[in-house]
Scaffold this active site. Structure first.
Site, PDB file in Angstrom:
ATOM      1  N   HIS A   1     -31.223  61.921   4.879  1.00  0.00           N
ATOM      2  CA  HIS A   1     -30.712  61.785   3.507  1.00  0.00           C
ATOM      3  C   HIS A   1     -29.555  62.758   3.255  1.00  0.00           C
ATOM      4  O   HIS A   1     -29.594  63.600   2.344  1.00  0.00           O
ATOM      5  CB  HIS A   1     -31.833  62.015   2.498  1.00  0.00           C
TER       6      HIS A   1
ATOM      7  N   GLU B   1     -40.025  59.456   2.153  1.00  0.00           N
ATOM      8  CA  GLU B   1     -39.296  60.660   2.544  1.00  0.00           C
ATOM      9  C   GLU B   1     -40.081  61.902   2.108  1.00  0.00           C
ATOM     10  O   GLU B   1     -40.721  61.881   1.065  1.00  0.00           O
ATOM     11  CB  GLU B   1     -37.902  60.664   1.914  1.00  0.00           C
TER      12      GLU B   1
END
Length: 527
Positions: free
Chosen positions: A280, A262
């Protein structure tokens, strides 16, 4: 008056909590992004309140001459150098439970979106199409939801799913039958969950035991047409295997809020059909962000004004006066817990902790917390000495403590008994005059062994020639033995070998040892 710097965006209400508690506070929400400015001013503060933008690096900690506490509004502390903070005596706190409801609700939102293909249908309709027959969905009523990891968030998901009239089954080694009954879920093993569930939602931390738990092998065990939701950690899912399962039609859909890397700006999964991806967002609600901000302000104020420590990741609740006597036993307790936790393979119903001798007169609460931390960490990962008792309670683990005067040969000892659904197993230890923890009993077998970073635990048949075969095998594998400790119940019965080794064993080496004639169990232990 202690002084706190708020270097990220916390709410005005949280800032006011500091002031109401008598703490001087500077609210500079952009300083966290300015490394040089932060280094310039950090030396004047006793506390630092942050979110994720501020990076509390080794340089920042070195410049923080007066810093006593760092408070993270949220659970993740990847932006804090905890070892360096610990070395300098800085408490690092987080707020591990403030995002639970928000994350659970996001998982349910993704579940419903998967069932009705809402994102794809929305995009199609906005494109001027009217593909009503293309987006045939499924009802969630009477479907089976499999929850992997039934802690705080998993329990909330189970509750919400039951409100949707879903059947909920759960896999969690620490979930007791009594707790499962309270939650209204059916506790099952992982293979059964994979075979039965129409939807699977992940709510387990990322540890060595859970990494890649959704593997190609486990996807093959799932129902054809099952759907997967992951709002926990990216590394739980083999993304290549998931992509193949979506493309082949093995899985009808997947919803991913977290990814192995990420920010996930270029992930091969994005090319897969029937995938919902969100960036997220598990903790991204106004309520959750406010909750963790208020919580961290309260925690930091309590510590700076009164010395109270809560949700600390690097320090138990211990006063300065008792620390010199207590800390060796806290270390022993965590090692005993870790020893038992690494060897326990079935659900834990409870633990019994016995303190005998002078140690029973000390503050045993930090020792209990340290011991539970050791027990839970091998499977839960994100555990600290404050959160461990809460996590144990969430899983319905019964914790019993017994304090008594010296009765045996040792002036002090701690015995931990782990009670599972199948058996009871105990391990005991003490602290010698040199301040080092020692094991003195394992499964009722008396033996003395120093606890070192890497150890090999073996149960074997007590027969002639075994020690020689084991020593030869370890030598052939290039494993150096630092110490070799033995014990047995009776001649010719079961024996235990605890071997201190230099370096860690590979999976291949451990498998070779486990296959040796006479070995009943072989475990690699890390401390």
């Amino acid at each position: 008056m202690p002084k706190v710097l708020v270097s990220d965006k916390l709410s005005e209400t949280a800032v006011q909590i500091f002031r109401d508690n008598g703490v001087d506070v500077d609210f500079l929400p952009d300083v966290g992004k300015d490394k040089e400015k932060l280094l310039e001013i950090i030396g004047q503060y006793d506390g630092l309140a942050i979110r994720s933008a501020t990076k509390v690096t080794e340089k920042v900690i070195a410049a923080a001459d007066n810093l006593k506490v760092v408070g993270r509004a949220g659970i993740g502390v990847d932006n804090v150098d905890i070892p360096q903070a610990t070395a300098k005596g800085i408490i690092v706190m987080n707020t591990p439970f403030g995002n639970s409801i928000t994350t659970a609700e996001h998982a349910i939102s993704l579940l419903l979106s998967l069932a009705r293909q809402i994102p794809a249908a929305d995009a199609s309709t906005r494109a001027g199409k009217w593909e009503k027959s293309k987006f045939m969905g499924v009802e969630v009523t009477a479907k089976t939801l499999g929850i992997i990891g039934c802690g705080n968030i998993g329990a909330i998901v189970a509750d919400r799913a039951q409100g949707l009239k879903m059947k909920v089954i759960a896999f969690d080694p620490f979930l007791t039958p009594e707790r499962a009954l309270d939650l209204g879920v059916e506790k099952v093993e992982l293979d059964e969950l994979l075979a039965r569930a129409d939807f699977i939602s992940l709510h387990t931390p990322l540890t060595d035991a859970t990494r890649g738990i959704i593997s190609a092998e486990n996807i093959a065990k799932m129902k054809t047409g099952a759907r997967l939701i992951n709002c926990a950690r990216g590394g739980l899912v083999d993304e290549v295997a998931l992509k193949e399962a979506l493309e082949s039609g093995k899985l009808a859909g997947a919803a991913m809020d977290v990814f192995e890397v990420e920010p996930a700006t270029d992930n091969p999964l994005f090319e897969a059909p029937n995938l919902i991806a969100t960036p997220h967002l598990g903790a991204s609600t106004n309520e959750a962000q406010e909750n963790v901000a208020l919580q961290v302000a309260e925690q930091m104020s309590a510590y700076l004004m009164h010395g109270a420590i809560s949700n600390a990741l690097n320090f138990p609740s211990i006063s300065a006066e008792e620390a010199p006597r207590l800390m060796p036993f806290v270390k022993l307790a965590e090692m005993l817990g870790s020893f038992a936790g690494q060897l326990t393979e079935s659900g834990i119903k409870g633990v019994r902790i016995e303190f005998e001798g002078h140690v029973a007169d000390l503050n045993t609460k930090p020792m209990v917390s340290a011991l539970l931390t050791g027990v839970l960490k091998p499977l839960l990962g994100d555990v600290n000495m404050v959160s461990a008792p809460v996590l144990a309670k969430d899983r319905g683990m019964h914790v019993e403590t017994v304090n008594r005067e010296q009765q045996g040969a040792y002036e002090n000892y701690i015995r931990l008994t782990v009670i599972t659904e199948r058996q009871e197993r105990s391990v005991a230890g003490t602290v010698f005059a040199d301040g080092k923890p020692r094991l003195i009993q394992v499964k009722g077998v008396n033996m003395e062994a120093e606890i070192t970073p890497a150890m090999l635990y073996i149960t074997n048949e007590d027969k002639p020639g075994f020690i020689g075969r084991l020593g030869t095998l370890l030598g052939n594998e290039g494993v150096n033995i630092a110490n070799f400790n033995l014990g047995r119940v009776e001649s010719g019965g079961d024996a235990i070998a605890l071997i201190n080794i230099d370096g860690e064993l590979s999976d291949k080496q451990l498998a070779t040892i486990a296959a040796l004639e006479g070995v009943k169990q072989a475990k690699s232990l890390k401390f």
